[in-house]
Design a protein around this motif. Sequence first.
Motif, PDB file in Angstrom:
ATOM      1  N   GLU A   1      -9.893  37.025  47.864  1.00 53.22           N
ATOM      2  CA  GLU A   1      -8.607  37.254  47.205  1.00 53.22           C
ATOM      3  C   GLU A   1      -8.628  36.992  45.705  1.00 53.22           C
ATOM      4  O   GLU A   1      -7.808  37.534  44.962  1.00 53.22           O
ATOM      5  N   LYS A   2      -9.571  36.190  45.234  1.00 55.97           N
ATOM      6  CA  LYS A   2      -9.620  35.871  43.809  1.00 55.97           C
ATOM      7  C   LYS A   2     -10.373  36.917  42.989  1.00 55.97           C
ATOM      8  O   LYS A   2     -10.371  36.845  41.753  1.00 55.97           O
ATOM      9  N   GLU A   3     -11.014  37.874  43.680  1.00 51.18           N
ATOM     10  CA  GLU A   3     -11.791  38.862  42.937  1.00 51.18           C
ATOM     11  C   GLU A   3     -11.488  40.310  43.313  1.00 51.18           C
ATOM     12  O   GLU A   3     -11.789  41.222  42.545  1.00 51.18           O
ATOM     13  N   ILE A   4     -10.879  40.549  44.460  1.00 50.01           N
ATOM     14  CA  ILE A   4     -10.657  41.922  44.900  1.00 50.01           C
ATOM     15  C   ILE A   4      -9.431  42.511  44.199  1.00 50.01           C
ATOM     16  O   ILE A   4      -8.398  41.852  44.047  1.00 50.01           O
ATOM     17  N   TYR A   5      -9.554  43.749  43.771  1.00 51.81           N
ATOM     18  CA  TYR A   5      -8.532  44.398  42.941  1.00 51.81           C
ATOM     19  C   TYR A   5      -7.140  44.359  43.563  1.00 51.81           C
ATOM     20  O   TYR A   5      -6.145  44.124  42.867  1.00 51.81           O
ATOM     21  N   THR A   6      -7.046  44.602  44.859  1.00 50.03           N
ATOM     22  CA  THR A   6      -5.733  44.686  45.503  1.00 50.03           C
ATOM     23  C   THR A   6      -4.987  43.358  45.489  1.00 50.03           C
ATOM     24  O   THR A   6      -3.780  43.333  45.729  1.00 50.03           O
ATOM     25  N   ARG A   7      -5.692  42.272  45.216  1.00 51.32           N
ATOM     26  CA  ARG A   7      -5.051  40.960  45.117  1.00 51.32           C
ATOM     27  C   ARG A   7      -4.916  40.487  43.675  1.00 51.32           C
ATOM     28  O   ARG A   7      -3.987  39.747  43.347  1.00 51.32           O
ATOM     29  N   THR A   8      -5.845  40.878  42.832  1.00 50.00           N
ATOM     30  CA  THR A   8      -5.793  40.405  41.448  1.00 50.00           C
ATOM     31  C   THR A   8      -4.849  41.230  40.583  1.00 50.00           C
ATOM     32  O   THR A   8      -4.325  40.728  39.581  1.00 50.00           O
ATOM     33  N   GLU A   9      -4.637  42.497  40.951  1.00 55.74           N
ATOM     34  CA  GLU A   9      -3.729  43.348  40.172  1.00 55.74           C
ATOM     35  C   GLU A   9      -2.294  42.975  40.497  1.00 55.74           C
ATOM     36  O   GLU A   9      -1.856  43.030  41.647  1.00 55.74           O
ATOM     37  N   LYS A  10      -1.548  42.582  39.471  1.00 47.82           N
ATOM     38  CA  LYS A  10      -0.165  42.156  39.679  1.00 47.82           C
ATOM     39  C   LYS A  10       0.741  42.761  38.617  1.00 47.82           C
ATOM     40  O   LYS A  10       0.278  43.172  37.550  1.00 47.82           O
ATOM     41  N   VAL A  11       2.014  42.811  38.931  1.00 50.06           N
ATOM     42  CA  VAL A  11       3.006  43.299  37.982  1.00 50.06           C
ATOM     43  C   VAL A  11       3.991  42.168  37.704  1.00 50.06           C
ATOM     44  O   VAL A  11       4.374  41.422  38.615  1.00 50.06           O
TER      45      VAL A  11
END
Length: 264
Positions: free
Chosen positions: A174-184
Amino acid sequence: MEGSRKKEKWNRLVDAFSLKGTSYVVPQYPQVEPEQMAEELSEISETVWGMYAFAREPLEGRFTREQKCHYIAKANVCGREWADKVAKGYGTNDPKLLAERMGMKVLKKKTPTGGGIVLFAQFVQPDEITIFTDCIAKAQRIYRACGCPLLESEKLTSVLLAHELFHAVEERHEKEIYTRTEKVELWRRPFSNRSSIVCLSEIAAMAFAAQMTGIEVSPYMLDVLLVYAYDQNAAWGLYEEVCSLRAEEQQLQEKRENKNICPD
């Protein structure tokens, strides 16, 4: 108008996945044979499927079309890259063997406990995946009618399992995968609130499943074809929605091409 459209999409989803029904009066959609739906859906682009996913995103209204296209492309790349990375790391791209090597518990149940909601498969933290066999059994009738290889029992099971494996991968990275690191950022004051974009996880999981199993179509087709096994009209509604999104994309593409045509 926009609020009304979102309410209709939400009600359509409730109708598609709930066996209990609602007070909402569902429109009767044009009837389409499974073979035609499978053929048309197999040609839908990743961008259109991504727009379909964003239509179900709680934060959908915060993004421009250009931003959505950017997110869709990144999520698909994420899914494919992690499929390759995980396959290499565990020495297999067979979802069943991969689940075993990842230490996952894979259960098979006919339907979800309690009934009411139609699920195809689910991941429960930290290490449990359940495949619901009722949808696979029902899909075989459609498979015999339309011949769509994605619906064949063994292939369908592999695709559903691979999809859920991506969600397990997300939890572990979760700390490196795009779907978790990308936030708005939802707001800044009095303190910053940043949120994940939920639909990116589903977009990436579909790409992951396709890459892992080697299929050449989007697993998003199953949103329509498996719902058809339970509620034909709801499936026709979803199919109509996808076709409308494709028509919108084609119109935009034609406009972009016309702008690039210079007069002699």
